[in-house]
Design a protein around this motif. Structure first.
Motif, PDB file in Angstrom:
ATOM      1  N   ILE A  30     -23.433  23.878 -43.391  1.00 17.29           N
ATOM      2  CA  ILE A  30     -24.871  23.615 -43.321  1.00 17.29           C
ATOM      3  C   ILE A  30     -25.616  24.508 -44.295  1.00 17.29           C
ATOM      4  CG2 ILE A  30     -26.916  23.644 -41.815  1.00 17.29           C
ATOM      5  CD1 ILE A  30     -25.018  23.216 -39.458  1.00 17.29           C
ATOM      6  N   HIS A  31     -26.446  23.899 -45.095  1.00 15.78           N
ATOM      7  CA  HIS A  31     -27.304  24.643 -46.027  1.00 15.78           C
ATOM      8  C   HIS A  31     -28.752  24.363 -45.642  1.00 15.78           C
ATOM      9  CE1 HIS A  31     -24.310  26.018 -49.053  1.00 15.78           C
ATOM     10  NE2 HIS A  31     -23.600  25.104 -48.452  1.00 15.78           N
ATOM     11  N   LEU A  32     -29.472  25.455 -45.399  1.00 11.78           N
ATOM     12  CA  LEU A  32     -30.862  25.332 -44.958  1.00 11.78           C
ATOM     13  C   LEU A  32     -31.814  25.680 -46.084  1.00 11.78           C
ATOM     14  CD1 LEU A  32     -30.607  26.903 -41.378  1.00 11.78           C
ATOM     15  CD2 LEU A  32     -30.575  24.472 -42.016  1.00 11.78           C
TER      16      LEU A  32
ATOM     17  N   ASN B 136     -25.846  30.293 -47.517  1.00 14.68           N
ATOM     18  CA  ASN B 136     -26.269  28.934 -47.108  1.00 14.68           C
ATOM     19  C   ASN B 136     -27.751  28.862 -46.757  1.00 14.68           C
ATOM     20  OD1 ASN B 136     -23.462  28.735 -47.145  1.00 14.68           O
ATOM     21  ND2 ASN B 136     -23.384  27.298 -45.432  1.00 14.68           N
ATOM     22  N   ILE B 137     -28.395  30.010 -46.857  1.00 13.84           N
ATOM     23  CA  ILE B 137     -29.834  30.070 -46.562  1.00 13.84           C
ATOM     24  C   ILE B 137     -30.571  30.096 -47.902  1.00 13.84           C
ATOM     25  CG2 ILE B 137     -31.677  31.365 -45.425  1.00 13.84           C
ATOM     26  CD1 ILE B 137     -29.519  30.429 -43.498  1.00 13.84           C
ATOM     27  N   HIS B 138     -31.283  29.067 -48.183  1.00 16.13           N
ATOM     28  CA  HIS B 138     -31.950  28.931 -49.487  1.00 16.13           C
ATOM     29  C   HIS B 138     -33.462  29.022 -49.287  1.00 16.13           C
ATOM     30  CE1 HIS B 138     -28.082  27.328 -51.100  1.00 16.13           C
ATOM     31  NE2 HIS B 138     -27.976  26.847 -49.871  1.00 16.13           N
ATOM     32  N   ARG B 139     -33.936  30.257 -49.212  1.00 14.15           N
ATOM     33  CA  ARG B 139     -35.366  30.387 -48.935  1.00 14.15           C
ATOM     34  C   ARG B 139     -36.163  30.416 -50.227  1.00 14.15           C
ATOM     35  NH1 ARG B 139     -37.891  35.333 -49.492  1.00 14.15           N
ATOM     36  NH2 ARG B 139     -36.517  37.097 -50.013  1.00 14.15           N
ATOM     37  N   ILE B 140     -37.423  30.117 -50.140  1.00 13.31           N
ATOM     38  CA  ILE B 140     -38.375  30.224 -51.254  1.00 13.31           C
ATOM     39  C   ILE B 140     -38.820  31.677 -51.336  1.00 13.31           C
ATOM     40  CG2 ILE B 140     -40.635  29.447 -52.076  1.00 13.31           C
ATOM     41  CD1 ILE B 140     -40.151  26.846 -50.378  1.00 13.31           C
ATOM     42  N   MET B 141     -38.920  32.234 -52.544  1.00 11.41           N
ATOM     43  CA  MET B 141     -39.124  33.680 -52.682  1.00 11.41           C
ATOM     44  C   MET B 141     -40.417  34.043 -53.426  1.00 11.41           C
ATOM     45  SD  MET B 141     -35.282  34.960 -53.539  1.00 11.41           S
ATOM     46  CE  MET B 141     -33.874  34.367 -52.577  1.00 11.41           C
ATOM     47  N   PRO B 142     -41.547  33.927 -52.753  1.00 13.66           N
ATOM     48  CA  PRO B 142     -42.827  34.224 -53.430  1.00 13.66           C
ATOM     49  C   PRO B 142     -42.958  35.693 -53.813  1.00 13.66           C
ATOM     50  CG  PRO B 142     -43.171  33.116 -51.306  1.00 13.66           C
ATOM     51  CD  PRO B 142     -41.738  33.522 -51.362  1.00 13.66           C
ATOM     52  N   GLU B 143     -42.231  36.554 -53.113  1.00 17.03           N
ATOM     53  CA  GLU B 143     -42.406  37.998 -53.344  1.00 17.03           C
ATOM     54  C   GLU B 143     -41.876  38.429 -54.718  1.00 17.03           C
ATOM     55  OE1 GLU B 143     -40.204  36.601 -51.422  1.00 17.03           O
ATOM     56  OE2 GLU B 143     -38.258  37.622 -51.686  1.00 17.03           O
TER      57      GLU B 143
END
Ligand code: 6PG
Length: 258
Positions: free
Chosen positions: A73-75, A109-116
């Motif tokens: 699972i990739h989120l 598997n955790i593909h978060r958006i990185m505004p920082e």
């Protein structure tokens, strides 16, 4: 404009909506698992999915999960606020606290958006690159998520596509960073092409305060500039609305949806 007819499921309350969403997620994940495919899911933000995250966490601890299940699972996220990951309004933080900390999913598997890392515009560019890499997209390719969860605001916005947003007419980029005047903030969001290429899109909408927008989006004239949720129209996928009775209370009983 040919709009897909959504599957409408009206459930008693928010807990039943969360359970139905978690069940749909698990069924689809197991189907991908049996095919030995990865499963790419974009999570929604805001408060509505919180119950679903907790339901998924509960179920993950309850029923026998095959070894390596979560490896498949990739989120991803459908949108993110222009804040660091530990900020209380971060969609990633909300999912981390309600779900990610309780499941054995590999960090990669955790593909978060990185505004920082450099602000919203750079985060959108980097996220687009991440999508192209993960989905092995050639130039102009569009990711096909197995599942995209979406919420909807009282103004009919979805993801971070707000009324009159430039993102509504974005047909090339996969991720954009619109300025949202009403929030006085940038957001980062999947664009309509990235959302509408999904195999399955599930709206989770609960609460009487959303009933007006639900009725307009599902039964009213097609005017996505005012009702961005109407731009969601999967090209070759399934569209499901999971509503509680309160959010569905203004849908006319015999209305021809859409
Ligand atoms: C966000 C969202 C947004 C959300 C709706 C509904 O980052 O806020 O992705 O589209 O789904 O605003 O929010 P609630 O679930 O809090 O009502």
């Amino acid at each position: 404009m040919d709009r897909i007819k959504p599957e409408l499921r009206i459930l008693e309350g928010p807990a039943a909506v969360a359970a139905a969403a978690a069940e749909e997620f698990r069924a689809r994940v197991f189907a991908a698992y049996r095919r030995e495919n990865f499963f790419a899911c974009a999570l929604s933000g805001g408060t509505t999915p919180q119950l679903m995250f907790r339901e998924l966490a509960r179920r993950a601890g309850e029923s026998p999960i095959p070894a390596g299940f979560w490896n498949h699972i990739h989120l991803f996220w459908g949108d993110e606020r222009d804040v660091p990951p530990d900020n209380p309004s971060s969609n990633y933080r909300a999912a981390r606290e309600a779900l990610l900390e309780t499941i054995e999913i590999p960090a990669c598997n955790i593909h978060r958006i990185m505004p920082e890392r450099g602000g919203a515009v750079k985060a959108a560019e980097e996220y687009e690159t991440e999508l192209k890499t993960f989905f092995s997209l050639s130039k102009g390719g569009i990711p096909r998520f197995d599942l995209v969860f979406l919420g909807m605001g009282e103004d009919g916005h979805t993801a971070s596509i707000f009324p009159a947003s430039a993102a509504l007419n974005e047909n090339v980029r996969l991720v954009s960073a619109p300025w949202v005047a009403k929030l006085n903030a940038f957001r980062i969001t999947l664009t309509p092409p990235a959302i509408n290429n999904a195999a399955c899109i599930i709206f989770l909408v609960t609460g009487a305060e959303k009933a007006g927008a639900v009725q307009q989006v599902l039964e009213g004239s097609y005017m996505p500039e005012q009702l961005p949720a109407q731009i969601v129209n999967p090209k070759s996928g399934k569209l499901i609305w999971l509503l509680d009775r309160a959010a569905a209370s203004q849908i006319s009983k015999d209305a021809e949806l859409l």
